[in-house]
Design a protein around this motif. Structure first.
Motif, PDB file in Angstrom:
ATOM      1  N   UNK A  13       0.838  -1.206   0.000  1.00 12.57           N
ATOM      2  CA  UNK A  13       0.000   0.000   0.000  1.00 12.57           C
ATOM      3  C   UNK A  13       0.877   1.262   0.000  1.00 12.57           C
ATOM      4  N   UNK A  14       0.302   2.371  -0.439  1.00 12.55           N
ATOM      5  CA  UNK A  14       1.036   3.638  -0.565  1.00 12.55           C
ATOM      6  C   UNK A  14       1.699   4.052   0.745  1.00 12.55           C
ATOM      7  N   UNK A  15       0.968   3.974   1.857  1.00 11.96           N
ATOM      8  CA  UNK A  15       1.528   4.388   3.158  1.00 11.96           C
ATOM      9  C   UNK A  15       2.708   3.510   3.559  1.00 11.96           C
ATOM     10  N   UNK A  16       2.641   2.230   3.227  1.00  8.72           N
ATOM     11  CA  UNK A  16       3.757   1.321   3.537  1.00  8.72           C
ATOM     12  C   UNK A  16       4.974   1.668   2.680  1.00  8.72           C
ATOM     13  N   UNK A  17       4.733   2.040   1.430  1.00  9.18           N
ATOM     14  CA  UNK A  17       5.835   2.479   0.560  1.00  9.18           C
ATOM     15  C   UNK A  17       6.505   3.710   1.163  1.00  9.18           C
ATOM     16  N   UNK A  18       5.682   4.665   1.592  1.00  4.79           N
ATOM     17  CA  UNK A  18       6.195   5.911   2.168  1.00  4.79           C
ATOM     18  C   UNK A  18       7.048   5.628   3.401  1.00  4.79           C
ATOM     19  N   UNK A  19       6.517   4.838   4.321  1.00  2.00           N
ATOM     20  CA  UNK A  19       7.271   4.602   5.556  1.00  2.00           C
ATOM     21  C   UNK A  19       8.530   3.776   5.303  1.00  2.00           C
ATOM     22  N   UNK A  20       8.463   2.797   4.414  1.00  2.00           N
ATOM     23  CA  UNK A  20       9.650   1.991   4.110  1.00  2.00           C
ATOM     24  C   UNK A  20      10.749   2.857   3.498  1.00  2.00           C
ATOM     25  N   UNK A  21      10.393   3.636   2.492  1.00  2.00           N
ATOM     26  CA  UNK A  21      11.389   4.484   1.829  1.00  2.00           C
ATOM     27  C   UNK A  21      11.886   5.563   2.787  1.00  2.00           C
ATOM     28  N   UNK A  22      10.981   6.123   3.571  1.00  2.02           N
ATOM     29  CA  UNK A  22      11.374   7.122   4.564  1.00  2.02           C
ATOM     30  C   UNK A  22      12.381   6.560   5.561  1.00  2.02           C
ATOM     31  N   UNK A  23      12.133   5.347   6.030  1.00  4.84           N
ATOM     32  CA  UNK A  23      13.058   4.704   6.970  1.00  4.84           C
ATOM     33  C   UNK A  23      14.406   4.426   6.306  1.00  4.84           C
ATOM     34  N   UNK A  24      14.387   4.032   5.046  1.00  5.61           N
ATOM     35  CA  UNK A  24      15.650   3.824   4.319  1.00  5.61           C
ATOM     36  C   UNK A  24      16.466   5.111   4.275  1.00  5.61           C
ATOM     37  N   UNK A  49       4.637  10.014  -4.111  1.00  3.79           N
ATOM     38  CA  UNK A  49       4.944   9.051  -3.052  1.00  3.79           C
ATOM     39  C   UNK A  49       6.404   9.187  -2.621  1.00  3.79           C
ATOM     40  N   UNK A  50       7.292   9.387  -3.565  1.00  2.13           N
ATOM     41  CA  UNK A  50       8.707   9.610  -3.240  1.00  2.13           C
ATOM     42  C   UNK A  50       8.871  10.870  -2.386  1.00  2.13           C
ATOM     43  N   UNK A  51       8.195  11.932  -2.777  1.00  2.00           N
ATOM     44  CA  UNK A  51       8.296  13.197  -2.022  1.00  2.00           C
ATOM     45  C   UNK A  51       7.662  13.037  -0.642  1.00  2.00           C
ATOM     46  N   UNK A  52       6.579  12.262  -0.561  1.00  2.00           N
ATOM     47  CA  UNK A  52       5.962  12.020   0.742  1.00  2.00           C
ATOM     48  C   UNK A  52       6.926  11.249   1.654  1.00  2.00           C
ATOM     49  N   UNK A  53       7.689  10.324   1.090  1.00  2.00           N
ATOM     50  CA  UNK A  53       8.692   9.593   1.878  1.00  2.00           C
ATOM     51  C   UNK A  53       9.774  10.558   2.382  1.00  2.00           C
TER      52      UNK A  53
END
Length: 173
Positions: A13-24, A49-53
């Protein structure tokens, strides 16, 4: 897993993508520059989504930002996609204290979004302009009256509140 694999996997899901990339970004697994290069080539949804991360990461640790990020999100404020605009504005709000002397272009691009038809775009813009105003730099001479005027014209209470809170903090010394 790579950025590309995350975006190709439709079960994430989009939110999971955001948090995963953000944590990276936060733990150094993904260089910010690599994400910016990837985001530049994506469709509007994935770019947002990238910018949200990045927003997720800079909210926790603004210091991960550099001049390239400021340039990227400043340019992204002119994007056609509302979500790209509002996520970029939030990033600018998060990192503004690090770039106090180089926010003129960001302010110009933010000002053009103050009249956007999208409430979320205007709210994020008000957040960013408010964070810049709170820095109490020389820019405030011209920015303060503009934000006062915007707060008077704004019809949405949430957006108006962002402006009024910033004005209150900016005027306290």
């Amino acid at each position: 897993m790579t950025i590309e694999q995350i975006f190709r996997d439709k079960s994430i899901k989009a939110k999971a993508k955001v948090s995963t990339i953000g944590k990276w970004l936060l733990n150094g697994e993904l260089p910010l520059e690599e994400l910016l290069l990837y985001a530049e080539k994506q469709n509007a949804t994935d770019k947002a989504t990238c910018i949200e991360a990045i927003e997720y990461a800079t909210k926790k640790t603004p210091a991960i930002a550099d001049e390239n990020l400021l340039t990227f999100v400043t340019a992204a404020l002119k994007d056609d996609e509302p979500r790209v605009k509002w996520e970029s504005a939030k990033v600018i709000g998060n990192i503004a204290p690090l770039f106090q002397a180089t926010l003129d272009r960001s302010i110009t691009n933010l000002m053009s979004n103050t009249v956007n038809t999208g409430t979320v775009v205007r709210w994020a813009t008000a957040y960013a302009l408010g964070e810049i105003l709170k820095l109490k730099t020389d820019t405030n001479q011209s920015l303060l009256p503009k934000i006062e005027a915007l707060s008077e014209k704004e019809e949405d209470n949430g957006v108006k509140k962002k402006y009024l809170d910033a004005l209150k903090k900016a005027k306290k010394l």
